[in-house]
Design an enzyme around this catalytic site. Structure first.
Site, PDB file in Angstrom:
ATOM      1  N   ASP A 307     -10.128  -1.243 -41.247  1.00 33.24           N
ATOM      2  CA  ASP A 307     -10.302  -0.579 -39.960  1.00 33.24           C
ATOM      3  C   ASP A 307     -10.923  -1.575 -38.988  1.00 33.24           C
ATOM      4  O   ASP A 307     -11.471  -2.599 -39.393  1.00 33.24           O
ATOM      5  CB  ASP A 307     -11.210   0.647 -40.142  1.00 33.24           C
ATOM      6  CG  ASP A 307     -11.436   1.380 -38.840  1.00 33.24           C
ATOM      7  OD1 ASP A 307     -10.473   1.555 -38.088  1.00 33.24           O
ATOM      8  OD2 ASP A 307     -12.588   1.777 -38.572  1.00 33.24           O
ATOM      9  N   ASP A 506     -11.286   7.600 -41.560  1.00 29.36           N
ATOM     10  CA  ASP A 506     -10.874   6.690 -42.620  1.00 29.36           C
ATOM     11  C   ASP A 506     -10.962   7.326 -44.005  1.00 29.36           C
ATOM     12  O   ASP A 506     -10.390   6.804 -44.970  1.00 29.36           O
ATOM     13  CB  ASP A 506     -11.759   5.428 -42.613  1.00 29.36           C
ATOM     14  CG  ASP A 506     -11.655   4.666 -41.307  1.00 29.36           C
ATOM     15  OD1 ASP A 506     -10.533   4.524 -40.796  1.00 29.36           O
ATOM     16  OD2 ASP A 506     -12.703   4.231 -40.792  1.00 29.36           O
TER      17      ASP A 506
END
Length: 632
Positions: A307, A506
């Protein structure tokens, strides 16, 4: 703390049976000694048989069958001492393995704890506190500063300032106007505002993310133990040697000796010892790996999906540049802006104050402060009228027209400063790339990572601008949580996948990946729960020593297995030829066990090399460019 009491009980029973039998034997009561040894074996053998049946029902064939055969044959032919030694070795190995595994998954209580249990609703001109389940579409809710939005809805006030970083990866707070959509799970970063609910809590964005995490965890195939991957071959060799020894010699005791020597304790013991030592070593570098399976999986990773916000970047707004438009120096521009911003709780304002403090600037005390949330602040500093905020806000208070600042880099925020009715300067804020990121990515590639892919919920233009110059194999932006899961699944064609992230968005991808890594210190609780690995310091550089330790521990475990099984096969051949009795075979196996355990403990001394500079500094020192004197 040990989490499997039944296995500990079996270990204690087998040890007690062996000790009592030895005492009776030395006391001249061999008959009673055999009964004591057998009594210590029976519980272990019974539990082992139940486990084997369960595994066979699932279609799994493991090395436990060899241990069961050796104990059963030894008991049947009266070799109770050999059976007791095998039972102790086996039960000790299962306890050690269970300890290594730990508790890799806890309940989702931390994730669910972030969801508000109650909400504040407008009703008949009054405010009432209601349960989350009682919220209905079209209810008008009050969202106070710092509260998490409980349900999806629309802004019912003039505007709202929301931190959506945990959901979208967008590092900068977002200003939403009336009737714009708000996702549940976002945090109110500004003044209190009214929200018109559009969905019930169970149907909202945040609840959907929780369901995605749970589904991904259930669908994630568990890794087999390293020992089980060699089970069929070793089982076949063992049975063939035992049958051949009995067939050609006519002595069943030789078959028992072969089975006792073949008890796969080098596999059962060496692997968990090496992995436990690796877990301990990794924890010393701030890398919490949730069990032996996770460490073994980490050692085989070929693709890394990472990420952006809070991982490759710091996740907080930082000053990229300071420029002066008048008589003030750049340091004076920073001084006036930071001094006035002390009166604001806005994340951008706090970042300006932090930048001034990092340069050692002593700030004055603001007075006559007036703040319009989400737009800017005005007040007096050292007797001078100061205005800080967006260009439109500052321009409305200037004595002369203000030029357009021009287009900014994607993801950047322009903060303007006005002093005594004139434009004095500008500060450019952005979520900057961590300074050690290029070095880190190079180090990961040198240690077996073949593909590195960016996955973010942030805008594509921002993702491309922030990662410009990085050696990435792909950049995927504007991703929703389920799209991140799909990306993880699609990357599996290139090998085992590791996903690194820190936001609630996430969490599903972390759960779906072969190894999920969460930034633990400042990341969302959902990510830490869904992940297999947690970095205890919010710095991606910690991942490198963790990866090196994981690969080293797995390599040492594999070496121990090869050497141990090689010695066991040699002992099996000697037993088949009649050179070893069952008890001698059990003692030999103990010697082999000690050797492989000592080798496995080398995992405690794995040296990952010097830590990257940023990985050894505190979080407060992940400094912005302005703190290093870089100004425009």
């Amino acid at each position: 703390m040990f989490h499997d009491p039944p296995k500990m009980v079996l270990l204690l029973l087998s040890a007690l049976g062996l000790a009592i039998g030895a005492g009776l034997w030395m006391a001249g009561m061999p008959g009673m000694a055999h009964w004591a040894w057998g009594a210590g074996v029976v519980p272990v053998l019974a539990a082992l048989c139940v486990e084997i049946i369960r595994s066979l029902i699932k279609g799994d064939v493991g090395l436990d069958i060899v241990a069961a055969l050796s104990m059963s044959a030894a008991l049947f032919f009266g070799e109770t001492l050999a059976a007791a030694v095998v039972a102790l070795m086996y039960s000790g190995g299962t306890v050690l393995e269970s300890f290594a595994e730990g508790r890799a998954r806890r309940e989702m209580r931390d994730l669910l704890a972030r969801v508000p249990r109650t909400a504040t609703r407008h009703r008949d001109g009054q405010l009432e506190k209601i349960a989350l389940d009682a919220i209905m579409p079209d209810d008008l809710l009050l969202i106070r500063q710092g509260e998490v939005v409980p349900v999806d809805g629309t802004v019912a006030s003039e505007h709202a300032m929301l931190d959506q970083s945990a959901l979208t990866g967008e590092a900068m707070p977002v200003r939403l106007m009336r009737d714009m959509n708000v996702m549940s799970g976002a945090t109110n970063a500004g003044e209190a505002f009214d929200l018109r609910a559009t969905r019930e809590a169970a149907d909202s964005t945040y609840a959907g993310i929780v369901r995605l995490v749970e589904a991904a965890q259930k669908s994630k195939a568990p890794m087999a133990r390293m020992a089980d991957r060699y089970s069929l071959l070793f089982l076949g060799v063992t049975v063939a040697l035992a049958v051949a020894a009995w067939w050609f010699s006519g002595d069943p005791i030789r078959a028992v000796a072969v089975l006792v020597v073949a008890t796969p304790c080098p596999l059962i013991l060496a692997v968990p010892v090496a992995l436990v030592a690796g877990l301990s070593r990794a924890a010393g570098f701030g890398v919490l790996i949730k069990g032996g399976k996770a460490l073994e999986a980490m050692a085989r990773i070929r693709t890394l999906i990472v990420d952006k916000t809070g991982t490759l970047t710091d996740g907080r707004p930082q000053i990229v540049s300071v420029s002066s438009s008048g008589e003030l120096t750049e340091d004076e521009v920073l001084y006036f802006a930071a001094a006035l911003d002390q009166a604001s709780q806005h994340p951008v304002a706090q970042a300006v104050v932090a930048a001034a403090h990092s340069k050692g600037i002593k700030l004055g005390v603001p007075s006559k402060v007036n703040e319009i949330p989400g737009e800017g602040v005005s007040g007096t500093i050292d007797g001078r009228d100061v205005v800080v905020g967006g260009m439109d806000f500052v321009a409305g208070r200037m004595a002369v027209p203000v030029r357009d600042g021009g287009p900014q880099e994607p993801g950047a925020v322009l903060v303007s400063l006005g002093v005594d009715g004139n434009l004095a300067g500008e500060l450019v804020m952005a979520d900057a790339l961590r300074s050690d990121t290029p070095m880190l990515l190079a180090g990961l590639r040198q240690n077996g990572i073949e593909r590195i892919v960016l996955a973010t919920g942030d805008r594509h233009a921002v993702a491309v601008a922030v990662t410009d110059g990085l050696a990435l194999d792909g950049v995927h932006a504007d991703l929703t949580p389920d799209q991140k899961v799909l990306l993880v699944l699609s990357e599996r064609k290139n090998g085992p996948v590791m996903m690194v992230g820190d936001g609630v968005n996430d969490a599903p991808a972390l759960a779906a990946a072969d190894v999920g890594v969460a930034m633990g210190a400042r990341g969302a609780a959902a990510s830490a729960e869904a992940a297999d690995v947690v970095l205890l310091v919010d710095n991606l550089a910690r991942l490198l020593p963790g990866l090196i330790v994981a690969r080293g521990a797995r390599r040492i475990a594999f070496q121990s297995v090869i050497v141990g099984i090689g010695l066991s096969v040699a002992g099996m051949i000697a037993a088949a030829l009649g050179y070893l009795t069952p008890v001698q075979g059990a003692v030999l196996q103990e010697v082999i066990d000690v050797a492989v355990i000592l080798n496995a403990l080398r995992s405690l001394r794995i040296d990952p090399g010097p830590m990257p500079p940023q990985a050894t500094q505190g979080e407060s020192q992940a400094a912005s460019p302005i703190s290093q004197g870089q100004t425009a």
